[in-house]
Scaffold this motif. Structure first.
Motif, PDB file in Angstrom:
ATOM      1  N   SER A  68     -21.371  19.617  97.604  1.00  0.00           N
ATOM      2  CA  SER A  68     -20.994  19.150  98.943  1.00  0.00           C
ATOM      3  C   SER A  68     -21.107  20.315  99.910  1.00  0.00           C
ATOM      4  CB  SER A  68     -19.557  18.621  98.966  1.00  0.00           C
ATOM      5  OG  SER A  68     -18.645  19.685  98.748  1.00  0.00           O
ATOM      6  N   SER A  97     -13.546  19.734 106.948  1.00  0.00           N
ATOM      7  CA  SER A  97     -14.054  20.701 105.962  1.00  0.00           C
ATOM      8  C   SER A  97     -14.262  22.087 106.548  1.00  0.00           C
ATOM      9  CB  SER A  97     -15.409  20.240 105.419  1.00  0.00           C
ATOM     10  OG  SER A  97     -15.301  18.967 104.859  1.00  0.00           O
ATOM     11  N   ASP A 166     -21.957  26.120 110.223  1.00  0.00           N
ATOM     12  CA  ASP A 166     -21.812  24.825 109.564  1.00  0.00           C
ATOM     13  C   ASP A 166     -22.907  23.919 110.126  1.00  0.00           C
ATOM     14  OD1 ASP A 166     -21.200  22.303 108.684  1.00  0.00           O
ATOM     15  OD2 ASP A 166     -19.051  22.438 109.069  1.00  0.00           O
ATOM     16  N   GLN A 169     -25.027  18.904 109.645  1.00  0.00           N
ATOM     17  CA  GLN A 169     -25.773  17.792 110.249  1.00  0.00           C
ATOM     18  C   GLN A 169     -27.190  18.181 110.657  1.00  0.00           C
ATOM     19  OE1 GLN A 169     -23.276  16.507 113.535  1.00  0.00           O
ATOM     20  NE2 GLN A 169     -21.444  16.453 112.283  1.00  0.00           N
ATOM     21  N   HIS A 192     -24.119  14.523 102.158  1.00  0.00           N
ATOM     22  CA  HIS A 192     -23.194  13.391 102.038  1.00  0.00           C
ATOM     23  C   HIS A 192     -23.911  12.129 102.517  1.00  0.00           C
ATOM     24  CE1 HIS A 192     -19.727  10.863 103.297  1.00  0.00           C
ATOM     25  NE2 HIS A 192     -19.188  11.394 102.223  1.00  0.00           N
ATOM     26  N   TYR A 334     -14.408  13.205 116.780  1.00  0.00           N
ATOM     27  CA  TYR A 334     -13.457  13.601 115.764  1.00  0.00           C
ATOM     28  C   TYR A 334     -12.107  13.680 116.464  1.00  0.00           C
ATOM     29  CZ  TYR A 334     -17.553  15.647 113.349  1.00  0.00           C
ATOM     30  OH  TYR A 334     -18.756  15.862 112.750  1.00  0.00           O
TER      31      TYR A 334
HETATM   32  C1  LIG Z   1     -20.290  16.081 106.941  1.00  0.00           C
HETATM   33  C2  LIG Z   1     -19.757  17.366 107.420  1.00  0.00           C
HETATM   34  C3  LIG Z   1     -19.080  18.256 106.568  1.00  0.00           C
HETATM   35  C4  LIG Z   1     -18.716  17.901 105.147  1.00  0.00           C
HETATM   36  O1  LIG Z   1     -19.797  17.650 104.329  1.00  0.00           O
HETATM   37  P1  LIG Z   1     -19.546  17.219 102.802  1.00  0.00           P
HETATM   38  O2  LIG Z   1     -20.907  17.359 102.196  1.00  0.00           O
HETATM   39  O3  LIG Z   1     -19.052  15.819 102.825  1.00  0.00           O
HETATM   40  O4  LIG Z   1     -18.577  18.162 102.216  1.00  0.00           O
HETATM   41  C5  LIG Z   1     -18.683  19.471 107.062  1.00  0.00           C
HETATM   42  N1  LIG Z   1     -18.908  19.812 108.329  1.00  0.00           N
HETATM   43  C6  LIG Z   1     -19.530  18.982 109.198  1.00  0.00           C
HETATM   44  C7  LIG Z   1     -19.771  19.438 110.607  1.00  0.00           C
HETATM   45  C8  LIG Z   1     -19.970  17.728 108.771  1.00  0.00           C
HETATM   46  O5  LIG Z   1     -20.571  16.903 109.623  1.00  0.00           O
END
Ligand SMILES: *Cc1c(COP(=O)(O)O)cnc(C)c1O
Length: 412
Positions: A68, A97, A166, A169, A192, A334
């Motif tokens: 993940s 996350s 991060d 997306q 995901h 969010y």
């Molecule tokens: C989807 C997402 C996550 C978490 O991803 P997982 O693979 O479900 O752990 C973390 N940060 C952002 C910005 C996300 O959009």
């Protein structure tokens, strides 16, 4: 709940036009059956290796495939050696996350606001939030659009901080012709099932900082130097560091490889739906009913999200209900992390959170997947605002069913 509406409104069986419908990759059955028929679950993990190679080619960097993006973020926090007493700066407008991975290590979170154009982390707010305790800046690329990573890189270098991106997306988003995610020390990706390219649950850690590379592999393999052993670099492997179990199974990797191979077509198809929404909804935006997402210069975004920002929360809530009554799922997100229960416990807000609060209360995301029928969604939005659909939109087909992504026709 972060995806408050998605939880209830995102049931494909109930909704005629679900918010998301997962792409079915051309080779998925073949690859999964290869694993099943040979009972080939074990080393040397050929599908995981092929996914890793695909991603390393894409990012031109070292990659660890994970289960993940959350895993990848947790590994990033370990690699940065974040601990109690350290501060980590991140946007309030993101998924949990991004925050929990660093809170897990005992760091204090410092939430900052986003900028109003792309809803990415506000670099000036970050600069003001830096203290002697700051260790890491975590930027997020909202809706796949790149944040101002060059400015954040300069700031991190000046203040001797680590930079994590991060990019959950952002797979397939390019800036100046190059996949984004190569500037930070570490970049995290999500596969995901809500992301453009998915394997149910999956992720990746892109290790751009060379000093982190060997430890990244060790962390992912329960703290052992197993990878060095398989590469013939050591003659036995043992426990050498702390670690976790982050690598995906061969079944997951088989599914992921089939998706990665379709990534260009999926992106193309999503981009045509995104543009169709934009073109059809522009007249309403010009009347000031809402604002449309920005298509930034020099960026080829991956069309991860198409959102509207309406003028008031009541309008947003009514529009979501109106669409749901027509079996169209259009969730928001969010809820700001700085005012969430865990956010209050593990962090504080630096500067204001006005834009985060405004976007959080007024944003709505339209259904977007390869082949999504754009027209009924656009019609419903026109009906809601009591405006006739512009004739020019007649030329846009009801279904954009992916010239190239055959299995995604609505109704199948
Ligand atoms: C989807 C997402 C996550 C978490 O991803 P997982 O693979 O479900 O752990 C973390 N940060 C952002 C910005 C996300 O959009």
């Amino acid at each position: 709940m972060i995806h408050a509406e998605a939880e209830s409104g995102d049931q494909p069986n109930v909704m005629k036009i679900p918010f998301n419908r997962n792409h079915r990759a051309s080779n998925e059955k073949q690859y999964v059956e290869e694993v099943l028929s040979r009972a080939a679950y074990g080393a040397p993990y050929p599908f995981q290796e092929r996914c890793r190679q695909w991603l390393e080619h894409r990012f031109d960097s070292e990659v660890v495939v994970t289960q993940s993006c959350t895993d990848a973020l947790e590994m990033a926090a370990l690699l940065c050696r974040v601990g109690p007493g350290d501060e980590v700066i991140l946007p309030s407008f993101t998924f949990s996350s991004t925050a929990t991975a660093f809170a897990l290590r005992g760091a204090a979170l410092v939430f900052v606001d986003i900028e109003p154009r792309l809803f990415n982390i506000d670099v000036d707010a970050v600069a003001k939030a830096v203290t002697a305790r700051t260790k890491v800046i975590v930027a997020v690329n909202y809706a796949g659009n790149p944040c101002d990573i060059d400015a954040l890189r300069r700031l991190s270098d000046d203040r001797d901080l680590l930079l994590v991106e991060d990019a959950a997306q952002s797979l397939m988003t390019e800036r100046d012709g190059r996949q984004v995610g190569t500037t930070a020390d570490l970049t995290t990706i999500s596969f995901h099932n809500t992301k453009n390219i998915h394997c149910g649950e999956g992720g990746a850690l892109v290790v751009n900082r060379p000093e982190f590379r060997s430890r990244a592999h060790i962390l992912s393999e329960k703290g052992t130097n197993r990878r060095a052993f398989f590469l013939g670099e050591v003659d036995k492997y043992s426990w050498v560091d702390i670690g976790t179990s982050a690598l995906p199974s061969e079944l997951t990797s088989a599914l992921l490889l089939s998706q990665l191979e379709d990534a260009v077509d999926v992106t193309e198809s999503r981009r045509s739906a995104w543009s169709a929404y934009r073109d059809a909804l522009r007249p309403l935006a010009e009347r000031g009913l809402f604002s449309l997402p920005v298509d930034p210069d020099g960026v080829r975004h991956n069309a991860h999200i198409f959102h509207l920002l309406v003028r008031e929360q009541e309008v947003r809530d009514e529009l979501i209900r109106y669409l749901r009554d027509r079996s169209i799922s259009a969730p928001f997100h969010y809820l700001p992390l700085h005012s969430s229960r865990a956010g209050l416990r593990h962090g504080r807000l630096s500067g204001g959170g006005e834009i985060t609060d405004r976007v959080s209360s007024r944003l709505i995301r339209l259904p977007l997947w390869p082949g999504v029928p754009v027209r009924p969604v656009v019609e419903a939005i026109h009906d809601f605002f009591g405006v006739a659909l512009d004739e020019r939109f007649e030329s846009v087909p009801t279904s954009l069913a992916a010239q190239s992504v055959e299995s995604q026709r609505p109704g199948t």
